[in-house]
Design an enzyme around this catalytic site. Structure first.
Site: not given
Length: 478
Positions: A116, A308, A113
């Site tokens: 991101k 997340s 993640s």
């Protein structure tokens, strides 16, 4: 704002986190890191406004840490058994970008993640801080013909969330109410409903994704029309907005479920809907009926980073693709994010196939993550700082709050002094962000490991990375 004043503002913001962040975070799963949509406090307004506008002076006034001292505290942790044999790390001076510590900083790693962060920066740079996403209802030429048109709002809810949530998402309930009033004013009591989710294209699952991501509640198939991010109730319908359970399976047909939910809300408001909603395209020369708009982009970015949130990330990547005239698909979104980062100066070490980092096929280097952190913190575009202020805070919020992911086991020096994005996926643990050290100096860092042994080693590896971030915050390291 100069680089130095931006760093000063971010240091002040880190110290204010104790006072601006609330409690009430839901328990998170381990693979990948995620939190309940309705239970995470959205964050105080200071966290989504421009850093420096409400902050008292603090600062990066201390001396730079010694490279030798940094190596002495970090190297033993990097060599710790839980991290496995493929570990990368980089620490830089946030203000200048000077590299203070580096281990395999140019090697590619599965970012999970942490990807991101790139999506956040690309969206803020391309769409701008005032961007919002609109869900509409239009009427066709035939009397009583309506179409629900998805605008790619990943935060759209069915019913009304708790009033304490910030930001407040747009809701189908409000859209149905406005639509019903429009119809009633024209003495229309029966409608046929269509829905248009054609804004996004391509497959609904990215390369490397498995159907298990949906059945375990990590993501729903990506579409321009969905509500509550595809979460299901036990009865199989979209969940009520007040339901805090984030871990039920998600629907494989989010647009269909969203349209069905909208039809139900119209019926509740006194409008008869004949038959089930039908997929299609909005008619040409359609008449606007009603619309609802998402929160502003910086709020959505913060929502994504703290939780997340995979659905938000994928929708934002597609919005970047649309703005840069690429297909609004996984490949188009990944290409658009990569191109925007290249335009901003991050040109090497990026290989993405999605916008969320859910795919094990993504690759980033620690150097890229540290560069993106610095770009957001002290770059030329003030709007990018929402990618920093939106990140979780050690010990207090999002996936860095205690017990909310495999991360969160920080020592006292890191509490409120580390703001970072987590990533964990299978054998992967990564953390990148900023830390204010004991001398008041603000550092950018990225720690990555992607060959961790299975089982409980993931939690141990994340704990080791927490210790690395704590060591940065503790260390004056002159």
């Amino acid at each position: 704002m100069t680089n130095r004043s931006a760093v000063t503002a971010l240091a002040a913001l880190a110290m204010l986190n104790v006072f601006t962040l609330g409690a009430g975070v839901a328990v998170a799963g381990l693979l990948p890191d995620r939190l309940a949509l309705w239970q995470v406090p959205r964050v105080a307004r200071a966290d989504v406004e421009a850093p420096g506008t409400v902050l008292s002076p603090a600062g990066s006034h201390g001396p730079l840490p010694s490279r030798k001292r940094l190596a002495a505290v970090l190297a033993p942790l990097i060599g710790a058994q839980p991290l496995g044999h493929h570990v990368g790390a980089v620490v830089t001076d946030l203000a200048t970008g000077e590299v203070l510590f580096s281990r395999q900083a140019g090697s590619p790693f599965v970012p999970a993640s942490n990807a991101k962060l790139l999506t956040a920066v690309a969206a803020l740079s391309t769409l701008g801080p005032s961007a919002r996403f609109t869900t509409r209802v239009v009427a066709g030429a035939k009397p009583g013909s309506l179409t629900l048109v998805g605008g790619g709002d990943p935060t759209l809810a069915a019913g009304n969330p708790p009033r304490s949530d910030y930001p407040q998402p747009a809701t189908l309930a409000a859209l149905a109410g406005s639509t019903a009033r429009w119809l009633s004013a024209r003495h229309v009591r029966t409608v046929r409903l269509g829905y248009d989710a054609s804004l996004f294209t391509g497959p609904s699952l990215a390369p490397g994704w498995t159907p298990g991501y949906i059945s375990t509640g990590n993501v729903t198939p990506i579409t321009a029309l969905e509500v509550d991010q595809g979460r299901l109730t036990r009865s199989g319908a979209p969940q009520d907005a007040d339901d805090p359970n984030n871990y039920r399976p998600r629907t494989y047909a989010p647009a269909t479920e969203a349209a069905a939910a909208f039809a139900g809300l119209l019926r509740r408001d006194g409008i008869r809907v004949a038959g089930p909603p039908v997929a299609g395209r909005q008619p040409r020369h359609a008449v606007p009926v009603a619309a609802v708009r998402s929160p502003a982009l910086p709020m959505i970015v913060g929502w994504m980073l703290r939780e997340s949130n995979n659905v938000i990330a994928e929708d934002l990547a597609r919005q970047v693709a649309l703005r840069t005239r690429r297909p609004a698909s996984f490949s188009g979104g990944a290409a658009a994010v990569t191109a925007v980062l290249a335009r901003l100066g991050v040109r090497h070490g990026v290989h993405l196939v999605d916008g969320s980092g859910l795919s094990p096929l993504d690759r980033l280097t620690p150097a890229v993550l540290a560069a993106v952190v610095r770009l957001a913190a002290v770059g030329q575009q003030d709007a990018l700082r929402a990618a920093i202020t939106g990140m979780p805070v050690a010990g207090f919020s999002g996936t860095l709050a205690p017990g909310q992911s495999v991360f969160g086991g920080f020592g006292p020096p890191a509490l409120g002094m580390v703001r970072a994005k987590t990533g964990n996926l299978g054998k992967v643990a990564s953390l990148s962000g900023i830390a204010t050290d004991a001398s008041g100096h603000v550092l950018a860092f990225a720690f990555m490991a992607d060959k961790i042994a299975k089982g409980s080693q993931l939690a141990s590896a994340a704990g080791t990375i927490d210790a690395m971030a704590t060591a940065l915050a503790r260390c004056g390291c002159r």
